[in-house]
Design an enzyme around this catalytic site. Structure first.
Site, mmCIF file in Angstrom:
data_model
loop_
_atom_site.group_PDB
_atom_site.id
_atom_site.type_symbol
_atom_site.label_atom_id
_atom_site.label_comp_id
_atom_site.label_asym_id
_atom_site.label_seq_id
_atom_site.Cartn_x
_atom_site.Cartn_y
_atom_site.Cartn_z
ATOM 1 N N TYR A 144 -7.730 28.323 2.134
ATOM 2 C CA TYR A 144 -7.021 28.971 1.029
ATOM 3 C C TYR A 144 -6.247 30.204 1.495
ATOM 4 O O TYR A 144 -5.419 30.729 0.737
ATOM 5 C CB TYR A 144 -7.996 29.400 -0.079
ATOM 6 C CG TYR A 144 -8.786 28.294 -0.723
ATOM 7 C CD1 TYR A 144 -8.481 26.950 -0.500
ATOM 8 C CD2 TYR A 144 -9.853 28.585 -1.562
ATOM 9 C CE1 TYR A 144 -9.221 25.933 -1.094
ATOM 10 C CE2 TYR A 144 -10.595 27.585 -2.159
ATOM 11 C CZ TYR A 144 -10.285 26.266 -1.916
ATOM 12 O OH TYR A 144 -11.036 25.275 -2.500
ATOM 13 N N HIS A 190 -15.441 21.369 4.392
ATOM 14 C CA HIS A 190 -14.486 21.218 3.287
ATOM 15 C C HIS A 190 -14.118 19.761 2.995
ATOM 16 O O HIS A 190 -14.003 19.356 1.842
ATOM 17 C CB HIS A 190 -13.217 22.022 3.610
ATOM 18 C CG HIS A 190 -12.433 22.424 2.403
ATOM 19 N ND1 HIS A 190 -11.543 23.466 2.413
ATOM 20 C CD2 HIS A 190 -12.412 21.948 1.136
ATOM 21 C CE1 HIS A 190 -10.996 23.596 1.222
ATOM 22 N NE2 HIS A 190 -11.510 22.691 0.429
#
Length: 244
Positions: free
Chosen positions: A37, A93
């Site tokens: 992110y 992730h």
């Protein structure tokens, strides 16, 4: 692990201090970010500036699949950017190259053993991939963070994770949802709330962790209020029935 978390996907680093600060002010005590992110520094600034004790904030970040060959370096970078000495939860992730990669999981578990994170889990893994990790390493992920909402509800997945002792954490709770769905609107009217709050309440009623994301202060607070809405068993079942 608080059932209500604050998601930070697509919140730029420069905007993260204000958005996460607003969330912490609104009562969120679980913040979800990721190396991918690119906003860990901003998230860390908000946590540092909140005045809250470290143990009062549950912090999650994630190992990107492209970093599968530099596991230790990645978590150390995350801790540095967040300004923390440990995480509460560290997730793989995505399955690297679509594979479970027990060898990577072993290194993630080692980071936990070394005190860099209190818990470890995965994100976007199938039940079969979780089973592969457990069979090869003997360590079960604490969490599987997956895309989840009423229309994506699948009892087989929910039950499969629960039976394995894995917490289901849902992201993007509103993205696939039709907030004008008559079932959601009827239930919302019954509780004098909106349909987004009903979706948050549905997650909490099931014991699913939910991480709604917004940069709008009013919506941040509204989503938080959804976690306090108590649905009846009949209402939960009606929302379950929206699953495709």
């Amino acid at each position: 692990m608080p059932l209500l978390g604050f998601g930070t996907w697509q919140i730029p680093d420069a905007d993260a201090p204000a958005a996460v600060g607003e969330a912490l002010s609104a009562g969120y005590r679980h913040i979800d970010t990721a190396t991918g992110y690119s906003n860990q520094r901003g998230v860390g600034k908000a946590i540092a500036g909140s005045g809250l004790a470290r143990d009062d904030v549950f912090v999650t970040t994630k190992l990107p699949p492209e970093n599968a060959d530099r596991v230790r370096g990645t978590i150390e970078e995350s801790l540095d950017q967040l300004g923390l000495d440990h995480l509460d939860l560290w997730l793989v992730h995505w399955p690297p190259n679509g594979e479970a990669r027990p060898d990577v999981w072993e290194q993630v578990v080692q980071a936990q053993a070394d005190g860099l994170t209190r818990a470890v889990g995965v994100s976007n893994y199938s039940l079969a991939q979780i089973d592969e990790l457990v069979q090869e390493t003997g360590t079960t992920p604490a969490v599987n963070q997956i895309k989840w909402s009423p229309v994506e509800y699948d009892a087989a997945i929910a039950d499969g994770l629960r039976d394995r002792g894995v917490v289901l954490e849902g992201y993007s709770p509103f993205k696939a949802s039709n907030l004008q769905d008559p079932t959601l609107l009827d239930i919302a009217r019954a509780h004098d709330v909106d349909s987004a709050q009903v979706i948050v309440a549905w997650h909490v009623a099931h014991g699913f962790v939910v991480i709604p994301k917004s940069s709008n202060p009013e919506r941040i607070r509204s989503n938080a209020a959804g976690a306090r809405v108590e649905l009846t068993a009949e209402e939960v079942a009606a929302i379950d029935a929206l699953g495709r």
